[in-house]
Design a protein around this motif. Structure first.
Motif, mmCIF file in Angstrom:
data_model
loop_
_atom_site.group_PDB
_atom_site.id
_atom_site.type_symbol
_atom_site.label_atom_id
_atom_site.label_comp_id
_atom_site.label_asym_id
_atom_site.label_seq_id
_atom_site.Cartn_x
_atom_site.Cartn_y
_atom_site.Cartn_z
ATOM 1 N N SER A 176 0.856 -1.189 0.000
ATOM 2 C CA SER A 176 0.000 0.000 0.000
ATOM 3 C C SER A 176 0.890 1.236 0.000
ATOM 4 C CB SER A 176 -0.918 0.026 1.223
ATOM 5 O OG SER A 176 -0.193 0.311 2.396
ATOM 6 N N LEU A 177 0.307 2.378 -0.361
ATOM 7 C CA LEU A 177 1.078 3.619 -0.397
ATOM 8 C C LEU A 177 1.621 3.984 0.982
ATOM 9 C CD1 LEU A 177 -1.148 5.827 -2.745
ATOM 10 C CD2 LEU A 177 0.925 4.578 -3.334
ATOM 11 N N LEU A 213 1.760 11.866 -3.639
ATOM 12 C CA LEU A 213 1.149 10.548 -3.815
ATOM 13 C C LEU A 213 -0.048 10.384 -2.892
ATOM 14 C CD1 LEU A 213 4.321 8.277 -4.116
ATOM 15 C CD2 LEU A 213 2.706 8.845 -5.950
ATOM 16 N N ASN A 214 0.059 10.886 -1.687
ATOM 17 C CA ASN A 214 -1.055 10.802 -0.753
ATOM 18 C C ASN A 214 -2.254 11.594 -1.266
ATOM 19 O OD1 ASN A 214 -2.217 10.133 1.962
ATOM 20 N ND2 ASN A 214 -2.175 12.356 2.168
ATOM 21 N N GLU A 215 -1.997 12.775 -1.842
ATOM 22 C CA GLU A 215 -3.091 13.589 -2.392
ATOM 23 C C GLU A 215 -3.770 12.893 -3.571
ATOM 24 O OE1 GLU A 215 -1.007 17.927 -1.382
ATOM 25 O OE2 GLU A 215 -1.284 17.294 -3.456
ATOM 26 N N SER A 217 -4.036 9.613 -4.081
ATOM 27 C CA SER A 217 -4.275 8.200 -3.786
ATOM 28 C C SER A 217 -5.550 7.653 -4.429
ATOM 29 C CB SER A 217 -4.326 7.975 -2.273
ATOM 30 O OG SER A 217 -5.362 8.751 -1.681
ATOM 31 N N SER A 218 -6.546 8.527 -4.638
ATOM 32 C CA SER A 218 -7.821 8.045 -5.184
ATOM 33 C C SER A 218 -7.725 7.623 -6.644
ATOM 34 C CB SER A 218 -8.900 9.132 -5.044
ATOM 35 O OG SER A 218 -8.583 10.268 -5.839
ATOM 36 N N ILE A 220 -4.673 6.335 -7.982
ATOM 37 C CA ILE A 220 -3.486 5.496 -8.174
ATOM 38 C C ILE A 220 -3.878 4.031 -8.177
ATOM 39 C CG2 ILE A 220 -1.305 4.752 -7.115
ATOM 40 C CD1 ILE A 220 -0.880 7.599 -6.184
ATOM 41 N N VAL A 222 -3.170 0.866 -7.103
ATOM 42 C CA VAL A 222 -2.339 0.279 -6.055
ATOM 43 C C VAL A 222 -2.317 -1.234 -6.212
ATOM 44 C CG1 VAL A 222 -1.984 0.033 -3.579
ATOM 45 C CG2 VAL A 222 -2.906 2.166 -4.488
#
Length: 236
Positions: A176-177, A213-215, A217-218, A220, A222
């Protein structure tokens, strides 16, 4: 500038569509921002940056004469250190993965995703203005392509792409990220759900990239992959 005081910084809004530009300017004024300039394209923005002390640039990407990517690259490659670390917000759509990838390499401080809302604008301005003013990837700026292309929506075939491995390094399985850390080198491309590549295999992560990457995440895709942490970085 690591503190957030809207009265102490100047914003430059860069947008070629008159209606969108005025709408964003009015939104900023109504929410308490006072020091605001505007430009119709990247060329006009560059001139205003030369003439004024600009702390934050909010720029659209698809513009004539000088597009948003060309403007961002110009700012980041400027030899004036203060201009180099000017905060930048890129206005884009989550489907435009090529542009997002270029923006990440050029180390933008936040993304403002269309359609723009008051709350999202305020949140991203605060994020951009409190982002640590440190650049990590100057050596990559010259290779960033600034052509703006419409997304095709086609997924790329990830099979057959080279995978990086080094026996002397500690290889970590990433599920996971949240498993990613500052200093890791990703060994597989990080891609969007549409198939566009956001970060290429071999990229060394830093705190700024981890925040981006966190911003994102929707959007990406994964899936389990591997990252490398150099032994010297693991040593306590």
């Amino acid at each position: 500038m690591n503190t957030y005081d809207p009265s102490q910084f100047t914003i430059l809004v860069v947008e070629d569509h008159k209606f969108s530009r005025k709408a964003l300017l009015n939104m900023l004024l109504q929410t308490g921002y006072e020091n605001i300039l505007s430009a119709k394209n990247g060329n006009e923005a560059i001139e205003k940056i030369r003439q004024n002390n600009i702390d934050l640039v909010i720029t659209d990407i698809n513009m004539p004469l000088c597009n948003g990517l060309e403007l961002i690259k110009h700012i980041r490659e400027n030899t004036d250190h203060k201009t180099q670390v000017t905060s930048i917000i890129a206005v884009t759509t989550l489907s435009d993965t090529d542009t997002i990838a270029s923006c990440m390499t050029l180390e933008v401080d936040a993304f403002l995703v269309k359609p723009i809302t008051v709350q999202n604008t305020q949140d991203q301005i605060k994020s951009a203005m409190t982002e640590p003013k440190r650049l990590y990837q100057q050596h990559l700026y010259c290779d960033v392509k600034t052509d703006v292309q419409l997304p095709t929506g086609k997924k790329t075939d990830k099979q057959g792409e080279p995978r990086i491995r080094e026996v002397s390094s500690h290889v970590i399985h990433i599920s996971s990220l949240a498993d990613l850390q500052d200093g890791m080198v990703i060994l597989d491309n990080i891609v969007a759900t549409t198939g566009g590549c956001l970060l290429k295999a071999g990229t060394r992560l830093n705190k700024k990239l981890l925040r981006r990457l966190n911003e994102l995440s929707s959007i990406i895709d994964v899936h389990p992959f591997y990252a490398r942490m150099d032994e010297t970085q693991l040593a306590s």
